[in-house]
Motif scaffolding. Structure first.
Motif, PDB file in Angstrom:
ATOM      1  N   ASP A 107     -12.654  -1.655  -3.597  1.00 20.89           N
ATOM      2  CA  ASP A 107     -12.564  -0.287  -4.118  1.00 20.89           C
ATOM      3  C   ASP A 107     -13.959   0.265  -4.342  1.00 20.89           C
ATOM      4  O   ASP A 107     -14.964  -0.461  -4.246  1.00 20.89           O
ATOM      5  CB  ASP A 107     -11.754  -0.260  -5.422  1.00 20.89           C
ATOM      6  CG  ASP A 107     -12.401  -1.093  -6.520  1.00 20.89           C
ATOM      7  OD1 ASP A 107     -13.570  -0.841  -6.844  1.00 20.89           O
ATOM      8  OD2 ASP A 107     -11.723  -2.000  -7.063  1.00 20.89           O
ATOM      9  N   VAL A 137      -1.633   7.156  -6.832  1.00 20.30           N
ATOM     10  CA  VAL A 137      -2.872   7.900  -6.610  1.00 20.30           C
ATOM     11  C   VAL A 137      -2.821   9.258  -7.288  1.00 20.30           C
ATOM     12  O   VAL A 137      -3.792   9.723  -7.891  1.00 20.30           O
ATOM     13  CB  VAL A 137      -3.141   8.048  -5.096  1.00 20.30           C
ATOM     14  CG1 VAL A 137      -4.366   8.918  -4.860  1.00 20.30           C
ATOM     15  CG2 VAL A 137      -3.323   6.669  -4.463  1.00 20.30           C
ATOM     16  N   VAL A 141      -5.991   5.142   0.383  1.00 20.57           N
ATOM     17  CA  VAL A 141      -5.596   3.729   0.328  1.00 20.57           C
ATOM     18  C   VAL A 141      -5.130   3.349   1.727  1.00 20.57           C
ATOM     19  O   VAL A 141      -4.236   3.997   2.289  1.00 20.57           O
ATOM     20  CB  VAL A 141      -4.467   3.502  -0.699  1.00 20.57           C
ATOM     21  CG1 VAL A 141      -4.161   2.023  -0.815  1.00 20.57           C
ATOM     22  CG2 VAL A 141      -4.844   4.075  -2.058  1.00 20.57           C
ATOM     23  N   ARG A 193       0.727   4.065  -3.126  1.00 14.55           N
ATOM     24  CA  ARG A 193       0.181   5.412  -2.950  1.00 14.55           C
ATOM     25  C   ARG A 193       0.754   6.394  -3.980  1.00 14.55           C
ATOM     26  O   ARG A 193       0.139   7.424  -4.264  1.00 14.55           O
ATOM     27  CB  ARG A 193       0.476   5.900  -1.535  1.00 14.55           C
ATOM     28  CG  ARG A 193      -0.422   5.268  -0.475  1.00 14.55           C
ATOM     29  CD  ARG A 193      -0.388   6.052   0.831  1.00 14.55           C
ATOM     30  NE  ARG A 193      -1.274   5.448   1.802  1.00 14.55           N
ATOM     31  CZ  ARG A 193      -0.896   4.665   2.799  1.00 14.55           C
ATOM     32  NH1 ARG A 193       0.397   4.389   2.961  1.00 14.55           N
ATOM     33  NH2 ARG A 193      -1.769   4.158   3.637  1.00 14.55           N
ATOM     34  N   ILE A 245      -6.559   1.047  -7.760  1.00 13.61           N
ATOM     35  CA  ILE A 245      -6.233   2.485  -7.826  1.00 13.61           C
ATOM     36  C   ILE A 245      -6.431   3.005  -9.240  1.00 13.61           C
ATOM     37  O   ILE A 245      -6.937   4.113  -9.463  1.00 13.61           O
ATOM     38  CB  ILE A 245      -4.785   2.714  -7.349  1.00 13.61           C
ATOM     39  CG1 ILE A 245      -4.665   2.375  -5.858  1.00 13.61           C
ATOM     40  CG2 ILE A 245      -4.345   4.141  -7.611  1.00 13.61           C
ATOM     41  CD1 ILE A 245      -3.260   2.432  -5.323  1.00 13.61           C
ATOM     42  N   VAL A 272       0.832  -1.206   0.000  1.00 16.47           N
ATOM     43  CA  VAL A 272       0.000   0.000   0.000  1.00 16.47           C
ATOM     44  C   VAL A 272       0.867   1.257   0.000  1.00 16.47           C
ATOM     45  O   VAL A 272       0.579   2.242  -0.703  1.00 16.47           O
ATOM     46  CB  VAL A 272      -0.961  -0.030   1.200  1.00 16.47           C
ATOM     47  CG1 VAL A 272      -1.627   1.328   1.388  1.00 16.47           C
ATOM     48  CG2 VAL A 272      -2.001  -1.117   1.003  1.00 16.47           C
ATOM     49  N   GLU A 289     -12.160   5.234  -1.969  1.00 16.29           N
ATOM     50  CA  GLU A 289     -11.130   4.567  -1.188  1.00 16.29           C
ATOM     51  C   GLU A 289     -10.827   3.189  -1.762  1.00 16.29           C
ATOM     52  O   GLU A 289     -11.641   2.593  -2.475  1.00 16.29           O
ATOM     53  CB  GLU A 289     -11.580   4.425   0.264  1.00 16.29           C
ATOM     54  CG  GLU A 289     -12.844   3.580   0.444  1.00 16.29           C
ATOM     55  CD  GLU A 289     -13.269   3.439   1.894  1.00 16.29           C
ATOM     56  OE1 GLU A 289     -12.626   4.060   2.753  1.00 16.29           O
ATOM     57  OE2 GLU A 289     -14.240   2.713   2.156  1.00 16.29           O
ATOM     58  N   VAL A 290      -9.645   2.733  -1.430  1.00 18.21           N
ATOM     59  CA  VAL A 290      -9.208   1.361  -1.713  1.00 18.21           C
ATOM     60  C   VAL A 290      -8.750   0.775  -0.386  1.00 18.21           C
ATOM     61  O   VAL A 290      -7.843   1.318   0.250  1.00 18.21           O
ATOM     62  CB  VAL A 290      -8.073   1.317  -2.751  1.00 18.21           C
ATOM     63  CG1 VAL A 290      -7.552  -0.110  -2.903  1.00 18.21           C
ATOM     64  CG2 VAL A 290      -8.537   1.856  -4.093  1.00 18.21           C
ATOM     65  N   VAL A 326      -4.107  -4.235  -5.886  1.00 18.66           N
ATOM     66  CA  VAL A 326      -4.155  -2.861  -5.381  1.00 18.66           C
ATOM     67  C   VAL A 326      -3.939  -1.859  -6.513  1.00 18.66           C
ATOM     68  O   VAL A 326      -4.646  -0.845  -6.620  1.00 18.66           O
ATOM     69  CB  VAL A 326      -3.114  -2.678  -4.258  1.00 18.66           C
ATOM     70  CG1 VAL A 326      -3.003  -1.205  -3.864  1.00 18.66           C
ATOM     71  CG2 VAL A 326      -3.480  -3.527  -3.050  1.00 18.66           C
TER      72      VAL A 326
END
Length: 545
Positions: A446, A385, A392, A382, A421, A378, A428-429, A417
């Motif tokens: 997600d 994003v 996340v 990020r 994204i 994660v 949100e994830v 993931v």
């Protein structure tokens, strides 16, 4: 990239080694499996040996019973007809005798005739009045009237049915009106000759059934031996060490069993030809697969070497070693580095999938902290994003541990993931970790556009892409296919729950395993080792498809 919903991309033309290996394995396993269940050889049934004589005996008894019943019926009819004939004969004889006697001697003559003939006699007037009664119970006047009207027939007496006959008696001078003689002879309760018929019939049936049963048993025994011989040969073909196509069975007779054996031998011959063609096709497929693997290895080397140089020089330019870059130049270098990283990820996906298909990729299991691994994935993701209003995060079990291949689980989770994204524009994830019995559950949820039912049915197929990915011409459509193969290598499962407009949830279940076992370290294969991305690519850009 391994888009979620379906789309198509070009696949390598050569057949895969995994397909050949699976086909070969299935072929071998089908040969080693017992054939008794499909052939019905182990099924319990009626043994043919005693069944054939039993059928013969039952049919013979049924025929004998029918003959006996018909014979007894004929004897009974003959006995009744004999009683009627006796009644007519006695009536005619006694009536003639009484006609010659005076009235005072007729009673004595009637009694004497009844004793000698064992019949019942009545002398009555034409209006059914009894003059002389030599019976065990005379019928009533109504019955007598019916007898006088019909002259002969059947009457129901006190002791049973009887045949009667009526004859006129010449009246004497003292008789006021004409007289009639009624003779009643009882019908026999048992048919005459029935015991002899039954005895003879039983003797004949016993003799015939004995002969028929012996012949039937002999024939059935011979047929059973032939069937058992064929059965043993077929059972022998089911053994692992025999030829896959089976062996010819000698035809010992030319009856139905022999015809069946000849048909089976033809089938074995066809199997032999089919196996030969199968092995030739498998050899060609294996050769083509080896050639494809060699081609991919050569192409990967030829493509990756200049690509790594391009990425290296792009990194050097971004570090501004030779001087500062203008904003437009920096943007162009960023495009070069992004396009190069994307091309490298495509090459890595193809090589990774090739290694999975050929079975060259092996797992290196060990004790892995899945919670820490999820946090690392994660944290790296990020960077994808950007400026989207998207959060996340990781939640769930803070200490989820399993015996897995950490690198491959990281690849699976990273693919899910990154896809989440990429497809989610806001919201949100969430990565959730939990333990379900002996399984470790990793789910990625997600708030993206969701996946339709038709696309959910094919998102894990190779070289499929979502509609949005097809419109941008991005990725190879191998990301989710690779993730699924890696999950299967762990003996786990992966599924998706989604609804259009409400997001998606991908859930991976992996066996926790024996956490105390020693790590299973295996050197990666040459093809699998070539898949690892170079160090010059940033972690956020090394995302699965």
């Amino acid at each position: 990239m391994g888009g979620r919903p379906a789309g198509t991309a070009l696949a390598p033309s050569a057949p895969s080694a995994a397909t050949s290996a699976l086909a070969s394995g299935a072929h071998r396993s089908s040969l080693s499996a017992p054939l008794s269940a499909p052939l019905g050889l182990g099924a319990q049934g009626w043994p043919f040996n005693p069944l054939a004589p039993l059928v013969v005996v039952l049919v013979g008894l049924a025929v004998a019973l029918g003959i006996g019943l018909v014979g007894l019926d004929h004897l009974a009819r003959a006995g009744d007809e004999h009683a009627g004939a006796r009644a007519e004969l006695v009536a005619a004889t006694v009536a003639a005798r009484l006609s010659q006697l005076p009235a005072d001697r007729r009673l004595e003559a009637t009694q004497r005739a009844a004793r000698r003939s064992e019949a019942e006699l009545l002398v009555v007037t034409t209006d059914a009045r009894v003059v002389h009664d030599v019976t065990l119970g005379a019928p009533d006047r109504g019955a007598l009237e019916k007898m006088l009207a019909s002259d002969k027939g059947v009457a129901q007496m006190r002791l049973g049915r009887a045949r009667f006959a009526v004859k006129p008696v010449a009246p004497a001078a003292s008789d006021p009106q004409p007289l009639r003689l009624v003779v009643l002879v009882a019908e026999p309760s048992a048919a005459h000759g029935a015991p002899a018929l039954v005895t003879s019939l039983l003797a004949l049936v016993t003799l015939l059934l004995g002969v028929a049963a012996t012949v039937g048993y002999t024939v059935s025994l011979d047929v059973t031996r032939d069937v058992e011989f064929v059965t043993r040969r077929v059972h022998g073909m089911a053994q692992v060490r025999t030829e896959p196509t089976g062996e010819l069975v000698p035809a010992r007779t030319m009856d139905e069993v022999g015809i069946l054996t000849a048909a089976f031998n033809k089938l074995v011959g066809r199997f032999g030809k089919a196996e030969k063609a199968y092995r030739e096709d498998l050899a060609r497929a294996s050769a083509a697969d080896r050639e494809r693997a060699a081609f991919l290895a050569a192409v990967s080397h030829e493509l990756r070497s200049p690509l790594n140089a391009i990425l290296g020089f792009a990194d050097i330019l971004m570090e501004e070693v030779d001087g500062p870059l203008s904003p437009s130049a920096r943007e162009e270098v960023e495009q070069i580095r992004g396009s190069g990283a994307h091309l490298l990820s495509l090459i890595n996906d193809i090589l990774e999938f090739s290694a999975l298909e050929s079975g060259q990729l092996k797992l290196s299991r060990g004790r892995v902290d899945l919670t820490a691994l999820a946090n690392e994935v994660v944290r790296e993701a990020r960077g994808l994003v950007g400026h989207k209003p998207l959060s996340v995060r990781v939640e769930g079990d803070p200490q989820l541990v399993a015996r897995v291949d950490g690198r491959r689980v990281r690849q699976i989770l990273g693919n899910l993931v990154n896809n989440a994204i990429k497809f989610t524009q806001r919201g949100e994830v969430v990565v959730r970790l939990a333990r379900e019995g002996g399984l470790a559950s990793l789910s990625v949820t997600d708030t993206g556009p969701g996946i339709g039912a038709q696309e959910r049915a094919m998102i894990f197929q190779e070289y499929k892409q979502a509609r949005s990915e097809r419109s941008h011409r991005r990725g190879t459509g191998l990301g989710l296919a690779i993730a699924r193969r890696l999950v299967m290598l762990h003996h786990g499962s992966i599924k998706v729950d989604s609804e259009l407009g409400r997001g998606s949830t991908f859930t991976v279940l992996l066996p926790v395993g024996n956490l105390e076992a020693a790590p299973s370290l295996r050197p990666p294969s040459r093809l699998a080792a070539s898949v690892a991305p170079p160090a010059s690519v940033a972690p956020a850009q090394r995302r699965p498809g």
